[in-house]
Design a protein around this motif. Sequence first.
Motif, PDB file in Angstrom:
ATOM      1  N   ASP A  32       0.792  -1.273   0.163  1.00 30.92           N
ATOM      2  CA  ASP A  32       0.112   0.054   0.138  1.00 30.92           C
ATOM      3  C   ASP A  32       0.724   1.209  -0.044  1.00 30.92           C
ATOM      4  O   ASP A  32       1.275   1.576   0.967  1.00 30.92           O
ATOM      5  CB  ASP A  32      -1.118   0.097   1.297  1.00 30.92           C
ATOM      6  CG  ASP A  32      -1.753   1.246   1.051  1.00 30.92           C
ATOM      7  OD1 ASP A  32      -1.645   2.054   0.285  1.00 30.92           O
ATOM      8  OD2 ASP A  32      -2.582   1.203   2.310  1.00 30.92           O
ATOM      9  N   PRO A  33       1.338   1.919  -1.103  1.00 30.56           N
ATOM     10  CA  PRO A  33       2.135   3.116  -1.327  1.00 30.56           C
ATOM     11  C   PRO A  33       1.307   4.147  -0.146  1.00 30.56           C
ATOM     12  O   PRO A  33       2.384   5.239   0.044  1.00 30.56           O
ATOM     13  CB  PRO A  33       1.922   3.499  -2.695  1.00 30.56           C
ATOM     14  CG  PRO A  33       1.289   2.258  -3.418  1.00 30.56           C
ATOM     15  CD  PRO A  33       0.430   1.341  -2.597  1.00 30.56           C
ATOM     16  N   ASP A  34       0.162   4.268   0.065  1.00 33.10           N
ATOM     17  CA  ASP A  34      -0.320   5.117   0.966  1.00 33.10           C
ATOM     18  C   ASP A  34      -0.254   5.140   2.322  1.00 33.10           C
ATOM     19  O   ASP A  34      -0.552   5.801   3.394  1.00 33.10           O
ATOM     20  CB  ASP A  34      -1.707   5.572   0.619  1.00 33.10           C
ATOM     21  CG  ASP A  34      -1.740   6.025  -0.921  1.00 33.10           C
ATOM     22  OD1 ASP A  34      -0.762   6.852  -1.488  1.00 33.10           O
ATOM     23  OD2 ASP A  34      -2.806   5.831  -2.000  1.00 33.10           O
ATOM     24  N   ALA A  35       0.403   3.724   2.890  1.00 38.38           N
ATOM     25  CA  ALA A  35       0.275   3.449   4.078  1.00 38.38           C
ATOM     26  C   ALA A  35       1.249   4.414   5.010  1.00 38.38           C
ATOM     27  O   ALA A  35       2.289   4.682   4.325  1.00 38.38           O
ATOM     28  CB  ALA A  35       0.784   1.812   4.421  1.00 38.38           C
ATOM     29  N   ASP A  36       0.664   4.409   6.324  1.00 36.82           N
ATOM     30  CA  ASP A  36       1.727   5.313   6.974  1.00 36.82           C
ATOM     31  C   ASP A  36       2.835   4.446   7.363  1.00 36.82           C
ATOM     32  O   ASP A  36       2.884   3.458   7.671  1.00 36.82           O
ATOM     33  CB  ASP A  36       0.889   5.739   8.344  1.00 36.82           C
ATOM     34  CG  ASP A  36      -0.303   6.818   8.015  1.00 36.82           C
ATOM     35  OD1 ASP A  36       0.023   7.653   7.081  1.00 36.82           O
ATOM     36  OD2 ASP A  36      -1.303   6.701   8.637  1.00 36.82           O
ATOM     37  N   GLU A  37       3.959   5.290   7.611  1.00 43.43           N
ATOM     38  CA  GLU A  37       5.167   4.555   7.926  1.00 43.43           C
ATOM     39  C   GLU A  37       4.947   3.812   9.465  1.00 43.43           C
ATOM     40  O   GLU A  37       5.717   2.598   9.715  1.00 43.43           O
ATOM     41  CB  GLU A  37       6.211   5.654   8.212  1.00 43.43           C
ATOM     42  CG  GLU A  37       7.778   4.808   8.396  1.00 43.43           C
ATOM     43  CD  GLU A  37       8.960   5.734   8.288  1.00 43.43           C
ATOM     44  OE1 GLU A  37       9.510   5.671   9.319  1.00 43.43           O
ATOM     45  OE2 GLU A  37       8.874   6.947   7.737  1.00 43.43           O
ATOM     46  N   GLU A  38       4.276   4.371  10.153  1.00 44.87           N
ATOM     47  CA  GLU A  38       4.025   3.426  11.504  1.00 44.87           C
ATOM     48  C   GLU A  38       3.308   2.291  11.387  1.00 44.87           C
ATOM     49  O   GLU A  38       3.280   1.303  12.181  1.00 44.87           O
ATOM     50  CB  GLU A  38       3.213   4.490  12.309  1.00 44.87           C
ATOM     51  CG  GLU A  38       3.655   5.771  12.605  1.00 44.87           C
ATOM     52  CD  GLU A  38       2.530   6.802  13.106  1.00 44.87           C
ATOM     53  OE1 GLU A  38       1.425   6.563  13.051  1.00 44.87           O
ATOM     54  OE2 GLU A  38       3.137   7.911  13.325  1.00 44.87           O
ATOM     55  N   GLU A  39       2.569   2.001  10.369  1.00 38.85           N
ATOM     56  CA  GLU A  39       1.905   0.838  10.123  1.00 38.85           C
ATOM     57  C   GLU A  39       2.614  -0.264   9.237  1.00 38.85           C
ATOM     58  O   GLU A  39       2.196  -1.516   9.001  1.00 38.85           O
ATOM     59  CB  GLU A  39       0.485   1.003   9.068  1.00 38.85           C
ATOM     60  CG  GLU A  39      -0.653   2.032   9.423  1.00 38.85           C
ATOM     61  CD  GLU A  39      -1.484   2.413   8.791  1.00 38.85           C
ATOM     62  OE1 GLU A  39      -1.443   2.138   7.445  1.00 38.85           O
ATOM     63  OE2 GLU A  39      -2.346   3.176   8.995  1.00 38.85           O
ATOM     64  N   LEU A  40       3.936   0.098   8.840  1.00 41.78           N
ATOM     65  CA  LEU A  40       4.716  -0.724   7.914  1.00 41.78           C
ATOM     66  C   LEU A  40       5.618  -1.348   9.117  1.00 41.78           C
ATOM     67  O   LEU A  40       6.177  -0.899  10.026  1.00 41.78           O
ATOM     68  CB  LEU A  40       5.425  -0.036   6.999  1.00 41.78           C
ATOM     69  CG  LEU A  40       4.716   0.890   5.969  1.00 41.78           C
ATOM     70  CD1 LEU A  40       5.602   1.773   5.290  1.00 41.78           C
ATOM     71  CD2 LEU A  40       3.876  -0.097   5.093  1.00 41.78           C
ATOM     72  N   ILE A  41       6.046  -2.746   8.829  1.00 43.79           N
ATOM     73  CA  ILE A  41       6.899  -3.446   9.390  1.00 43.79           C
ATOM     74  C   ILE A  41       8.274  -3.009   9.484  1.00 43.79           C
ATOM     75  O   ILE A  41       8.806  -2.738   8.037  1.00 43.79           O
ATOM     76  CB  ILE A  41       6.788  -5.053   9.033  1.00 43.79           C
ATOM     77  CG1 ILE A  41       5.526  -5.677   9.295  1.00 43.79           C
ATOM     78  CG2 ILE A  41       8.099  -5.678   9.780  1.00 43.79           C
ATOM     79  CD1 ILE A  41       5.212  -6.885   8.802  1.00 43.79           C
TER      80      ILE A  41
END
Length: 64
Positions: A32-41
Amino acid sequence: MSLSAKVYRQLFTDAEWDTISAALDDYLCYDDPDADEEELIGGVSVADRVSSIQQKINTIFQQS
């Protein structure tokens, strides 16, 4: 031939390496290119993580 690459390559059968490759391809669907960095592993996108893993696997195969 790199000894460590040979050891890593022997950890899995060819069928298991194919399974890992297919799973990585499927996992790209979750990028998801729009995902917040906090949501990313690790703060890294799915696409970037998959690319990194695939590069490491390619290195194993090139060196073994």
